[in-house]
Enzyme design. Structure first.
Site, PDB file in Angstrom:
ATOM      1  N   HIS A 182       0.262  -4.322  -4.525  1.00  0.00           N
ATOM      2  CA  HIS A 182       0.291  -4.504  -3.075  1.00  0.00           C
ATOM      3  C   HIS A 182       1.662  -5.036  -2.690  1.00  0.00           C
ATOM      4  O   HIS A 182       2.379  -5.604  -3.520  1.00  0.00           O
ATOM      5  CB  HIS A 182      -0.814  -5.488  -2.659  1.00  0.00           C
ATOM      6  CG  HIS A 182      -0.958  -5.681  -1.188  1.00  0.00           C
ATOM      7  ND1 HIS A 182      -1.315  -4.668  -0.316  1.00  0.00           N
ATOM      8  CD2 HIS A 182      -0.778  -6.792  -0.420  1.00  0.00           C
ATOM      9  CE1 HIS A 182      -1.365  -5.144   0.910  1.00  0.00           C
ATOM     10  NE2 HIS A 182      -1.038  -6.437   0.879  1.00  0.00           N
ATOM     11  N   ASP A 205       3.837   2.005   3.106  1.00  0.00           N
ATOM     12  CA  ASP A 205       4.371   2.502   4.376  1.00  0.00           C
ATOM     13  C   ASP A 205       4.956   1.353   5.198  1.00  0.00           C
ATOM     14  O   ASP A 205       6.031   1.488   5.798  1.00  0.00           O
ATOM     15  CB  ASP A 205       3.264   3.184   5.200  1.00  0.00           C
ATOM     16  CG  ASP A 205       2.878   4.537   4.653  1.00  0.00           C
ATOM     17  OD1 ASP A 205       3.781   5.328   4.339  1.00  0.00           O
ATOM     18  OD2 ASP A 205       1.669   4.807   4.550  1.00  0.00           O
ATOM     19  N   GLU A 251       0.950  -7.754   6.577  1.00  0.00           N
ATOM     20  CA  GLU A 251       0.666  -6.724   5.580  1.00  0.00           C
ATOM     21  C   GLU A 251      -0.227  -5.638   6.163  1.00  0.00           C
ATOM     22  O   GLU A 251      -0.837  -5.812   7.219  1.00  0.00           O
ATOM     23  CB  GLU A 251      -0.027  -7.355   4.368  1.00  0.00           C
ATOM     24  CG  GLU A 251      -1.343  -8.027   4.714  1.00  0.00           C
ATOM     25  CD  GLU A 251      -1.890  -8.865   3.573  1.00  0.00           C
ATOM     26  OE1 GLU A 251      -1.364  -8.780   2.462  1.00  0.00           O
ATOM     27  OE2 GLU A 251      -2.871  -9.606   3.798  1.00  0.00           O
ATOM     28  N   CYS A 283       0.100   0.050   2.377  1.00  0.00           N
ATOM     29  CA  CYS A 283       0.975  -1.123   2.333  1.00  0.00           C
ATOM     30  C   CYS A 283       2.425  -0.703   2.078  1.00  0.00           C
ATOM     31  O   CYS A 283       3.363  -1.307   2.617  1.00  0.00           O
ATOM     32  CB  CYS A 283       0.509  -2.108   1.274  1.00  0.00           C
ATOM     33  SG  CYS A 283       0.560  -1.506  -0.441  1.00  0.00           S
TER      34      CYS A 283
END
Length: 278
Positions: free
Chosen positions: A108, A44, A124, A42
């Site tokens: 996240h 990245d 996402e 995530c």
């Protein structure tokens, strides 16, 4: 984690909000391995989007849940950070940070493309844990792509709203100006660098440069004669040829992380070795 020093003036993104949301929508179904490690995480995808907004800037840190604190100084001139409240309304283009479960875990991060007061629609990556399911830490892969999904707000969410360009015309002018006044990043300075630790060797400068076989990394006490230095992705890089195999061409290694506020390599105190300038 060393925080980047804030700019003196507020920085505007290279894209308008509309342009950036269009980029987010076209990214659905694709995979992004920004740092070339652990597949498609995530974080990245967060950096893939951020690099569209601020091409010469990178989010730094280990965990998604800490993006807003690890990058506090840098974000202070490029975005506004909002804590979630009962009456907070996210906007398209916002980065949303999910907290770790019960204060633990990596958390996240995702990008918002639509929102109401009760839920957010995001794009996402690695929400289902399929970003890295096979292969080596570097170069490994997974099945999960950037995906559009709906989430409810979490009381502990944090939102980062970039300073978007005001409109398409001004964004184009800003890009043109940036090209004309682009700061210098390369110097044909020469010297001998002797390592004090093991250093990865890459085929091109920057964190995206492919890493050579581990057997060809620089070991502690070895030296290379470099012909050029370059700053990229928050590090100083040296361009060199192997003393034992110069016919193999040029390679690059990191000399140190950029910590000097004025980005002067000769003032860096935490080098990965010693430099004798020529």
């Amino acid at each position: 984690m060393t925080q980047t020093a804030p700019d003196k003036k507020t920085s505007k993104a290279a894209l308008t909000q509309k342009q950036f949301v269009a980029w987010l929508k076209q990214s659905i179904g694709k995979k992004y391995d920004f740092d070339l490690y652990y597949g498609f995480q995530c974080y990245d995808y967060a950096n893939a989007g951020w690099s569209q907004l601020f091409p010469s800037n990178t989010l730094k840190g280990m965990y998604a849940k800490n993006i807003h604190t690890d990058n506090k100084a840098m974000l202070s001139t490029r975005a506004k950070v909002y804590k979630n409240t009962p009456d907070f309304l996210a906007k398209p283009g916002d980065m949303v940070i999910f907290p770790g479960t019960y204060g633990e875990g990596a958390g996240h991060v995702a990008w918002v493309i639509a929102a109401t007061l009760s839920q957010i629609t995001v794009v996402e990556q690695n929400w289902l844990g399929g970003g890295w399911t096979y292969g080596a830490e570097q170069g490994g892969s997974g099945w999960e792509t950037a995906t559009q999904r709906v989430h409810s707000y979490d009381p502990n969410m944090v939102f980062i709203r970039p300073n978007f360009a005001s409109n398409k015309v001004s964004a184009t002018l800003r890009k043109t100006k940036a090209k004309v006044t682009k700061p210098k990043t390369k110097w044909n300075w020469k010297g001998r660098f002797t390592t004090n630790s093991v250093i990865k060797v890459r085929r091109s400068p920057g964190l995206k440069g492919s890493v050579v076989d581990k057997g060809s990394w620089l070991l502690k006490g070895q030296y290379i004669d470099f012909v050029q230095i370059e700053k990229k992705d928050g590090y100083w890089w040296a361009k060199f040829k192997y003393p034992t195999n110069p016919s193999a061409g040029y390679f690059y290694c990191a000399l140190c992380e950029i910590t000097d506020k004025k980005e002067r390599i000769k003032h860096e105190k935490e080098m990965y070795g010693k430099i004798k300038w020529k």
